[in-house]
Design a protein around this motif. Structure first.
Motif, mmCIF file in Angstrom:
data_model
loop_
_atom_site.group_PDB
_atom_site.id
_atom_site.type_symbol
_atom_site.label_atom_id
_atom_site.label_comp_id
_atom_site.label_asym_id
_atom_site.label_seq_id
_atom_site.Cartn_x
_atom_site.Cartn_y
_atom_site.Cartn_z
ATOM 1 N N GLY A 37 0.832 -1.203 0.000
ATOM 2 C CA GLY A 37 0.000 0.000 0.000
ATOM 3 C C GLY A 37 0.857 1.240 0.000
ATOM 4 N N GLY A 38 2.026 1.106 0.614
ATOM 5 C CA GLY A 38 3.025 2.167 0.566
ATOM 6 C C GLY A 38 2.498 3.528 0.930
ATOM 7 N N MET A 39 3.000 4.492 0.186
ATOM 8 C CA MET A 39 2.665 5.887 0.440
ATOM 9 C C MET A 39 1.152 6.150 0.508
ATOM 10 S SD MET A 39 3.760 8.975 0.718
ATOM 11 C CE MET A 39 2.322 9.882 1.188
ATOM 12 N N PRO A 40 0.355 5.663 -0.443
ATOM 13 C CA PRO A 40 -1.091 5.971 -0.359
ATOM 14 C C PRO A 40 -1.762 5.354 0.865
ATOM 15 C CG PRO A 40 -0.506 5.166 -2.548
ATOM 16 C CD PRO A 40 0.677 4.935 -1.669
ATOM 17 N N SER A 41 -1.107 4.367 1.485
ATOM 18 C CA SER A 41 -1.734 3.743 2.655
ATOM 19 C C SER A 41 -1.344 4.447 3.932
ATOM 20 C CB SER A 41 -1.335 2.263 2.740
ATOM 21 O OG SER A 41 0.023 2.143 3.117
ATOM 22 N N THR A 42 -0.629 5.563 3.817
ATOM 23 C CA THR A 42 -0.258 6.326 5.003
ATOM 24 C C THR A 42 -1.510 6.637 5.811
ATOM 25 O OG1 THR A 42 1.592 7.309 3.847
ATOM 26 C CG2 THR A 42 0.792 8.488 5.772
ATOM 27 N N PRO A 43 -1.456 6.431 7.113
ATOM 28 C CA PRO A 43 -2.640 6.720 7.918
ATOM 29 C C PRO A 43 -3.132 8.135 7.633
ATOM 30 C CG PRO A 43 -0.859 5.805 9.259
ATOM 31 C CD PRO A 43 -0.319 5.990 7.895
ATOM 32 N N PRO A 44 -4.402 8.376 7.494
ATOM 33 C CA PRO A 44 -5.527 7.454 7.740
ATOM 34 C C PRO A 44 -5.891 6.574 6.540
ATOM 35 C CG PRO A 44 -6.343 9.640 7.211
ATOM 36 C CD PRO A 44 -4.850 9.729 7.150
ATOM 37 N N ASN A 45 -5.031 6.429 5.592
ATOM 38 C CA ASN A 45 -5.281 5.603 4.400
ATOM 39 C C ASN A 45 -6.653 5.910 3.786
ATOM 40 O OD1 ASN A 45 -5.179 3.736 2.387
ATOM 41 N ND2 ASN A 45 -4.829 1.958 3.719
ATOM 42 N N PRO A 46 -6.787 7.121 3.242
ATOM 43 C CA PRO A 46 -8.111 7.578 2.799
ATOM 44 C C PRO A 46 -8.759 6.710 1.716
ATOM 45 C CG PRO A 46 -6.372 9.116 2.131
ATOM 46 C CD PRO A 46 -5.753 8.157 3.084
ATOM 47 N N THR A 47 -7.946 5.996 0.943
ATOM 48 C CA THR A 47 -8.542 5.210 -0.139
ATOM 49 C C THR A 47 -8.501 3.709 0.135
ATOM 50 O OG1 THR A 47 -6.434 5.070 -1.307
ATOM 51 C CG2 THR A 47 -7.841 6.946 -1.837
ATOM 52 N N GLY A 48 -8.047 3.338 1.319
ATOM 53 C CA GLY A 48 -7.941 1.905 1.625
ATOM 54 C C GLY A 48 -6.900 1.229 0.763
ATOM 55 N N ALA A 49 -5.807 1.948 0.478
ATOM 56 C CA ALA A 49 -4.770 1.417 -0.403
ATOM 57 C C ALA A 49 -4.154 0.163 0.193
ATOM 58 C CB ALA A 49 -3.689 2.476 -0.639
ATOM 59 N N ALA A 50 -3.956 -0.845 -0.637
ATOM 60 C CA ALA A 50 -3.398 -2.108 -0.175
ATOM 61 C C ALA A 50 -2.430 -2.640 -1.215
ATOM 62 C CB ALA A 50 -4.506 -3.128 0.077
#
Lengths: 376, 372, 324, 484
Positions: B164-177
């Motif tokens: 998920g890397g960068m886009p999964s940074t909390p709060p992970n707005p898009t639910g990146a996995a």
């Protein structure tokens, strides 16, 4: 019962051997002063005090308590009949203490500052060691003064001897007080070690008393031991009747010691430790058995007349006193896990050399000076 | 006349045999393979009868991974993908556009069913039905599942695709996995890093081509050859760490002198990657974040990179520095030695003997007195 | 037999044993109690849960105090002291158990701990030293050493319950070595080098009162909560270190041990396992000095004893046979 | 162009653009009547940054884009520096300029060779006189110029390695300067790399000294240059542009803005300003808003200093993840063209006077920028002083605001930062492609690309109309930046 030189040759195979041992020790001491304590000894930060302190000083001075013990008996308890034993005991004390004091210098890392301990500007009065050092130093001086009459006698200085005699009672009084103080304080040295001294040997209140009593006991025993040794070594008769009475005192002294020792252990709750301390329990019981042995050997008054029993009891007592001190200072000193100490060969050889010097000097002195009582 | 495959490749790639072999050696070294493996790789890369087909999907990404591959100098990625592998679908690089590309992807998948390599770059948004990333009307989740179904191997390149890397940074707005959150029935090799080191990817591909299987991986899917050591273990500034020399602030004296960046939040002590040993950009020594005076941000490590604040100190994972720590209890001092023990025993023995003699002697005298 | 016993008892009562009597009956009125913390006491707070074992403090200490390298490994490449010594004033030691899986856990865990002088409130070394070479500053409470006064008897080495003062056995002009809290750096406005370089704030410098308050604050923290830790000098800290609070043992080592120490320790692993023994609250210095002052307070007992002895000896030597 | 009926077409995904792009076209008689540009990827950087420590922005924000990573880093660093009130040392400034200049020059190079020119190898142009040469030079994956440019860029980016370690997502750029002090050896290598770059573009792209291209003053100069240096790829483009009438294609009306770039003591190489179509006016961002009317975003049109990022999937009129930035109510074009226009370069001014912003002028402006940047890079590299500081320590900030404005390759990039209680309270980013590819605003005003596409011819059989591709690519879009 006047004393007189026993005469005889000074240079014998025995004295030559002793001289050789002294020479080895001198060489090793030279090394120690050039390269540091670590070059000769095995002492380390876990065991900063090794054989030289435990044996040469703590045990050495206790073994040299013959003079003190006899003085106590003769001058305080007014038992003039012990008088023939005073001079040889005193001679042993002179050597024992002088060399004990000297050994301290070998052991001091910064020996050139040793005078600080006598300089009020430096003295820290809370230190037990100050008291020990001052008393031992003073007592060495006192011992030599006490021994002066013997010298004066040999040199025929009757005037000087007469003058000294007038003031001698003060010296003798000091000669009793000072060992009382420092022999007890050698025990007090350990109080500040706290938990590092195993409960079998640590005790706040009674360490001084136990060290003092055992030192006096060793003093009496060393007199008996020396008498036995001289009688065989110099082919002289033994003053059995005197020694017989001395043995009686020793028995009761030891009974007192053992009672105090076990009461102390009981009060401090260390009874369990007597059995549950592994190797330390062994050393404790060996020490205790040695303390009890003279009592067993000499308990019956008729046994006290037997030379063999006297000799064995005195030997046991000396071993007991020595082991008690080794136990308290080294074996029962729990400096923290991981530390090891056993004296290095060179370290032992220095101690051997010091003992050799003591024996050598004793032989020379008794052959040349009026020390031993005239043979019947 | 049979032609040496490397010579063929030489002609095709326009790279010299020497630089090609150097490249293979570099890949073998990256993977820590034994001597001889480089030749094996060279033969495999040059002699591949049919170039393996690669489908390259882009999702929530920044193209940084592709960009970093473009920086690899020895055979450039174009060379690699065009001559060594057959890249059948890659948005940024592929010539076809729009529906042609879409068709190319489907055709390649059909033609190489069960044999193609799927490479995923970018995270896969899972929140709200995956609406945050749609390509040609399909969500990233759908595309991944579709392409993974018949893939021979799946490689997730970059931290985004890895977990998920960068886009999964909390709060992970898009639910990146990461890919392995979507594809659960197949092993996914992850090459995390932001961007990852191109050689780690190339070496993984080369391994697949040479040995027909993917390299050994850890529990996070990372090839062990690249991700089994902590940055801290191979860091060129390690000596400063051990000596307690730290930069306290950017631009201070210690920072200028190249001291350890731990106090600035370097995550080297808790991040597994080979950055300090293989470096970036073929520039030579110092060309990696710590080498340029910036603390490692832990971009290869899930839960560290992009999750832990940059100034937060790393937790050391390693208790064994080059010189081991003193234990609470160390053996010290000199115990019993033979010489001194022998001497002491000798003295004790002699004393005991003499004492016994003496005692007997005295005993005889006692007997004499008794008789007297 | 009865005679000898009587003789002995008489001897004992005759003054020579006045001291002996005093020995057996210590006077509680003279008992010395623990000394008190100096008002401006300075010290360290070592938090083992923050220590990462980087040994920055070991290196910085060496540098700040001009101490030589000490090598314990065959390669002889690094300064690798195994313990504090005549060449090393401060080391970080590691506790390891089982799999070493988790930090600050006793079972299958590991922990780092600092070993250096604790600067006792009532130090044994100061009490033991016969020549005032070990002194405790009345203001800051720093226990320091004066080589020019020292005679090298090593009583301090033997007496310290933490085994801190160390002696140099490999030189003809040895000294005792121990941490003196970088007091030589204070005129330059600097503080203890170990705390200055500590990257995590595991070693924190400052007034003991403030450090104690900080230690209590840490013990009150909930495990896992984000917590802020000062670094450097607690009065003028560097940028703080933020991390989740660890699981602490509810104990501040050095708060009461042998009368308290000016270095305080916090840990997640039992202190005894880290080489810090469980110690009573009464200082050993006070015990020793109580014994001494009981026996020799004002030299009263010895002088009384001497008087008695002179009288007794005079009486027994009147007939002039003293010298024989 | 057979069908006359209005038709709808969705074009996308696009290849050779950074990220995902879809364009919805309404056709009328073979030409585009209106276009809607959709950026279908959303990651939510601004949401992620909320509540983080300010220094974390340096790690997180630049990862918006792997193409213009340095520009993003510099915008973050500048926003933080502004909030801290921090100035950077001369060396830091030179390092910043070198990094940004190198990234921009390389970006232009890559755009031209790898993204834009390959379109002319399309089969639709098979009959053209230049087609053979285009194929030879720009065949995807094989063209000589294309391969050489990719290799050159890889080599040239050693500049990034030396100055910033890894690229993209270099970490060396700090509010107080550059974390990497350059030594003498590294300075020499930097100078050699720039010289190598110059040699390559002079040999292949311009077949002339860079200065010769930079000195061109008007369209006739340009034509003469194309004739004199016909062997170069720049000339090839000019030939194609003239043949296909690219100057008529993809026209956008302006205005255009530049935040200004490469500031130095004696003034910026590329000054800031707003081109209103006739003259340069001072740039005033007070009238700047981001309008979410047609984005899947909640909220009203707000200045980025007050902006917010809240997805709202239920908006019926929305068709993009991209909000529409507007300055004083107008869509604005950004990029190399805008920069050179505002910098007052005579050739670009002349091209604008001729036909405004179009496919040709946008590409020429990029080539011009390469020619103008390289000499500046040479100077900055030479001016690095190895013994002097490259970075000042950062200062802690509790409550502050800062704006970081940077000219990335694709145009003006802005980061708006608000820090409260030591944490990021708001972080808003307007990327170049956000401007250029913005959707309609609340007033229904289309964005620059949407305007530029109107009137573009679309063949009936073209799934992805080639002309549309020219227009889209002439903006060098970066979709990952657009929606972050």
């Amino acid at each position: 019962m006047k004393a007189q030189p026993i005469g005889g040759r000074v240079v014998t195979p025995v004295t030559l051997l002793l001289g050789l041992l002294v020479a080895i020790a001198l060489y090793l001491l030279g090394k120690r002063f050039l390269l540091g304590l670590g070059a000769v000894t095995n002492i380390n930060d876990g065991f900063p005090w090794g054989l030289w302190i435990a044996w040469d000083v703590v045990i050495g001075t206790a073994l040299a308590c013959g003079g003190y013990a006899m003085a106590l008996l003769v001058y305080v308890a007014n038992k003039g009949h012990y008088h023939p034993l005073v001079r040889p005991a005193l001679l042993a004390s002179v050597f024992g203490y002088s060399l004990g004091g000297l050994s301290v210098i070998f052991d001091l890392g910064r020996w050139w500052n040793a005078w600080h301990i006598f300089a009020p500007a430096y003295i820290q009065w809370g230190s037990v060691m100050v008291e020990v050092a001052l008393c031992i130093a003073a007592y060495v001086v006192v011992l030599w003064i006490e021994f002066l009459p013997t010298l004066f006698e040999r040199l025929g200085m009757t005037d000087a001897r007469a003058k000294l005699d007038k003031a001698l009672f003060v010296i003798i009084a000091l000669g009793i007080l000072l060992p009382t103080m420092h022999q007890s304080s050698l025990g007090s040295l350990l109080v500040v070690f706290g938990y590092q001294i195993h409960p079998l040997w640590q005790s706040n209140q009674l360490l001084p008393l136990l060290f003092l009593i055992s030192a006096i006991g060793m003093g009496f025993s060393v007199v008996v031991f020396e008498a036995c040794l001289s009688s065989v070594g110099f082919q002289r008769p033994l003053e059995v009747p005197i020694l017989e009475r001395l043995a009686g005192i020793l028995v009761w002294l030891l009974v007192a010691f053992l009672v105090l020792r076990f009461l102390d252990l009981a009060v401090r709750g260390a009874v369990g430790a007597m059995f549950a301390s592994g190797a330390l329990s062994f050393w404790f019981w060996l020490e205790t058995v040695l303390f009890a042995l003279p009592v067993v050997l000499l308990f019956k008054p008729q046994a006290r007349a037997r030379r063999q029993a006297l000799f064995l009891a005195a030997t046991a007592m000396l071993l007991a006193g020595a082991l008690y001190r080794i136990n308290a200072f080294l074996i029962g000193y729990e400096t923290g896990p991981g530390w090891h100490y056993f004296p290095a060969l060179s370290e032992v050889l220095v101690t051997v050399g010091i003992v050799a010097l003591e024996i050598l000097a004793y032989i020379v002195f008794v052959r040349k000076l009026p020390v031993l009582p005239r043979a019947h | 006349m049979h032609q040496d495959p490397i010579s063929t490749l030489e002609a095709k790639l326009g790279v010299s045999r020497r630089s090609f072999l150097q490249f293979c050696t570099a890949l073998a070294a990256t993977m820590g393979l034994p001597k001889g493996a480089d030749a094996q790789i060279a033969q495999a890369l040059a002699g591949a009868a049919k170039r393996p087909s690669v489908i390259w999907l882009h999702f929530q990404e920044c193209t940084g991974c592709t960009e970093s591959l473009l920086r690899a100098e020895h055979p450039t990625l174009e060379k690699l993908i065009l001559e060594i592998i057959s890249l059948d679908y890659h948005e940024s690089l592929f010539a076809a556009a729009g529906h042609q590309a879409e068709a190319a992807r489907k055709a390649a998948m059909e033609a190489n069913k069960g044999k193609y390599v799927l490479v995923v770059e970018g995270a896969i948004p899972t929140k709200d039905g995956g609406i945050y990333c749609k390509i040609g009307g399909h969500t990233a989740m759908e595309l991944t599942k579709e392409c993974a179904a018949d893939a021979a191997a799946i490689i997730a390149i970059g931290s985004c695709a890895s977990w998920g890397g960068m886009p999964s940074t909390p709060p992970n707005p898009t639910g990146a996995a990461g890919v392995n959150a979507i594809v659960k029935d197949k092993p996914v090799v992850t090459i995390p890093g932001c961007p990852p080191n191109p050689y780690n990817f190339l070496a993984t591909v080369a391994h697949f081509l040479t040995f027909g299987k993917l390299p050994a991986i850890d529990e996070k899917g990372r090839p062990l050859f690249a991700y089994s050591r902590l940055i801290h273990e191979n860091c060129e500034r390690r000596a400063h760490f051990d000596a307690g020399r730290f930069a306290n602030e950017f631009g201070d004296e210690g920072h200028r002198k190249g001291y350890c960046l731990y106090k600035l939040g370097c995550k080297g002590p808790e991040t597994y990657a080979n950055c300090p040993s293989i470096l970036f950009g073929d520039v030579g020594s110092g060309s990696w974040p710590v080498g340029t005076g910036h603390p490692c941000v832990g971009c290869t490590e899930q839960g560290i990179g992009f999750a832990k604040p940059i100034h937060a100190l790393a937790d050391l994972k390693n208790t064994y520095p080059p010189a081991s720590y003193p234990r609470i209890v160390e053996d010290q001092g000199q115990g019993l030695s033979f010489g001194s023990a022998a001497l002491v025993a000798g003295i004790a023995g002699a004393a005991a003997g003499a004492g016994a003699m003496l005692a007997r002697n005295l005993g005889r005298k006692d007997d004499e007195s008794d008789k007297a | 037999m009865t005679i000898t016993r009587r003789h002995f008892l008489k001897a004992a009562s005759a003054g020579g044993a006045a001291a002996t009597v005093a020995l057996a009956t210590p006077a509680p009125a003279e008992a010395r109690t623990n000394k008190l913390m100096p008002p401006k006491a300075l010290g360290l707070l070592f938090d083992a849960t923050l220590c990462i074992g980087c040994k920055a403090c070991v290196a910085a200490c060496k540098q700040a105090n001009g101490m030589p390298q000490e090598v314990s490994t065959p390669e002889r490449l690094w300064d690798t002291p195994l313990d504090i010594s005549g060449k090393t004033l401060n080391v970080i030691k590691v506790y390891q158990h089982g799999t070493n899986a988790e930090k600050d856990r006793e079972t299958n865990g590991f922990a780092f701990v600092k070993k250096s002088c604790l600067h006792c409130v009532d130090p044994s070394c100061v009490s033991a030293c016969p020549v005032s070479a070990m002194t405790k500053d009345p203001e800051t409470g720093i226990v320091s050493y004066d080589k020019d006064a020292c005679i090298g008897c090593r009583y301090c080495v033997a007496a310290c319950p933490f085994g801190v003062p160390r002696f140099q056995y490999d030189t003809a002009t040895p000294q005792i070595q121990k941490c003196q809290l970088c007091k030589h750096r204070m005129p330059e406005g600097k503080f203890a080098a170990c705390a200055e370089v500590c990257p995590t704030g595991a070693t924190l410098y400052g007034p003991v009162e403030a450090l104690k308050a900080e230690a209590k604050r840490r013990l009150a923290m909930k495990e896992g909560d984000e917590a802020v830790f000062a670094r450097g000098d607690i009065r003028t800290p560097y940028a703080p270190h933020v991390r989740p609070a660890a699981k602490y043992l509810q104990r501040i080592y050095g708060e009461t041990e042998i009368g308290g120490t000016q270095m305080l320790l916090l840990s997640g692993v039992a202190f005894a396992k880290l080489g810090y023994p469980d110690l009573p609250a009464q200082s050993y210095a006070s015990r020793s000095e109580t014994v001494q002052s009981t026996l020799y307070g004002g030299m009263v007992a010895p002088l009384v004893a001497l008087g008695g002895l002179i009288w007794a000896v005079r009486r027994t030597t009147k007939n002039g046979e003293a010298g024989e | 162009m057979s069908g006359a009926a209005p038709a709808r077409r969705i074009v996308g995904p696009f290849n050779r653009v950074e990220g995902d792009l879809e364009v919805h076209l309404d056709l009328d008689r073979g030409r585009i009547a209106s276009a809607r540009v959709n950026a279908p990827l959303f990651r939510g950087f601004e949401t992620m940054l909320d509540g983080k420590p300010p220094s974390d922005a340096l790690v997180l924000a630049p990862r918006i884009c792997g193409i213009c990573s340095v520009a993003q880093s510099q915008a973050t660093a500048k926003a933080l520096a502004a909030a801290m009130g921090l100035a950077i040392p001369d060396n830091g400034r030179r390092a910043f300029h070198l990094l940004l200049g190198a990234e921009n020059a390389a970006d232009h190079l890559v755009h031209f060779h790898l993204f834009f020119m390959p379109d002319f190898t399309h089969a639709a142009y098979a009959g053209r006189p230049w087609h053979g040469r285009a194929l030879q030079r720009f065949q995807p994956g094989a063209g000589q110029a294309l391969v050489a440019a990719a290799r050159l860029r890889a080599r040239f980016f050693q500049v990034m390695g030396i100055l910033a370690g890894k690229w993209p997502h270099s970490l060396a750029l700090q509010p107080g300067g550059s974390s990497k002090p350059v030594d003498r050896g590294e300075r020499s290598r930097l100078r050699a790399l720039v010289a190598e770059f110059r040699a390559h573009v002079e040999e292949h792209l311009f077949t002339a000294p860079l200065e010769a291209f930079a000195d061109l003053a008007d369209r006739s100069d340009l034509a003469r240059f194309a004739a004199r240096h016909a062997g170069g790829d720049a000339a090839l483009f000019l030939t194609i542009a003239a043949d296909l009438g690219l100057a008529e294609l993809g026209r956008a009306p302006g205005p255009a803005l530049s935040y200004g770039a490469y500031a130095e003591a004696e003034g910026a190489l590329l000054p800031a300003g707003l081109w209103d179509g006739k003259a340069v006016r001072p740039l005033d961002l007070a009238g700047l808003v981001e309008d979410p009317a047609h984005a899947w975003m909640a909220g009203a049109a707000l200045h980025p200093g007050q902006g917010e990022t809240r997805p709202d999937l239920a908006k019926p009129q929305a068709y993009s993840w991209c909000k529409a930035p507007r300055l004083n109510g107008q869509p604005v074009e950004v990029g190399a063209l805008a920069r050179q226009l505002i910098a007052g370069h005579p050739l670009i001014r002349a091209l604008w006077a001729d036909r405004g912003s179009n496919v040709e002028s946008r590409v020429v402006a990029r080539l011009l920028e390469i020619a103008r940047l390289v000499p500046a890079l040479e100077r900055w590299a030479a001016e690095l002083e190895p013994d002097r500081p490259f970075c000042h320590p950062a200062v802690p900030i509790e409550t502050a605001q800062g704006v970081g404005l940077v000219e990335a390759a694709r145009g003006g990039l802005g980061h708006w930062l608000t820090v409260e209680d030591g944490r990021i309270a708001r972080y808003q980013i307007i990327a170049p492609t956000t401007w250029n590819f913005s959707p309609r605003d609340g007033a229904g005003m289309p964005g620059p690309l949407e305007q530029a596409l109107v009137g573009v011819p679309v063949g009936n059989d073209e799934a992805t109309p080639i002309a549309v591709q020219h227009v889209v690519r002439s903006f060098d879009p970066c979709m990952v930046c657009t929606v972050h």
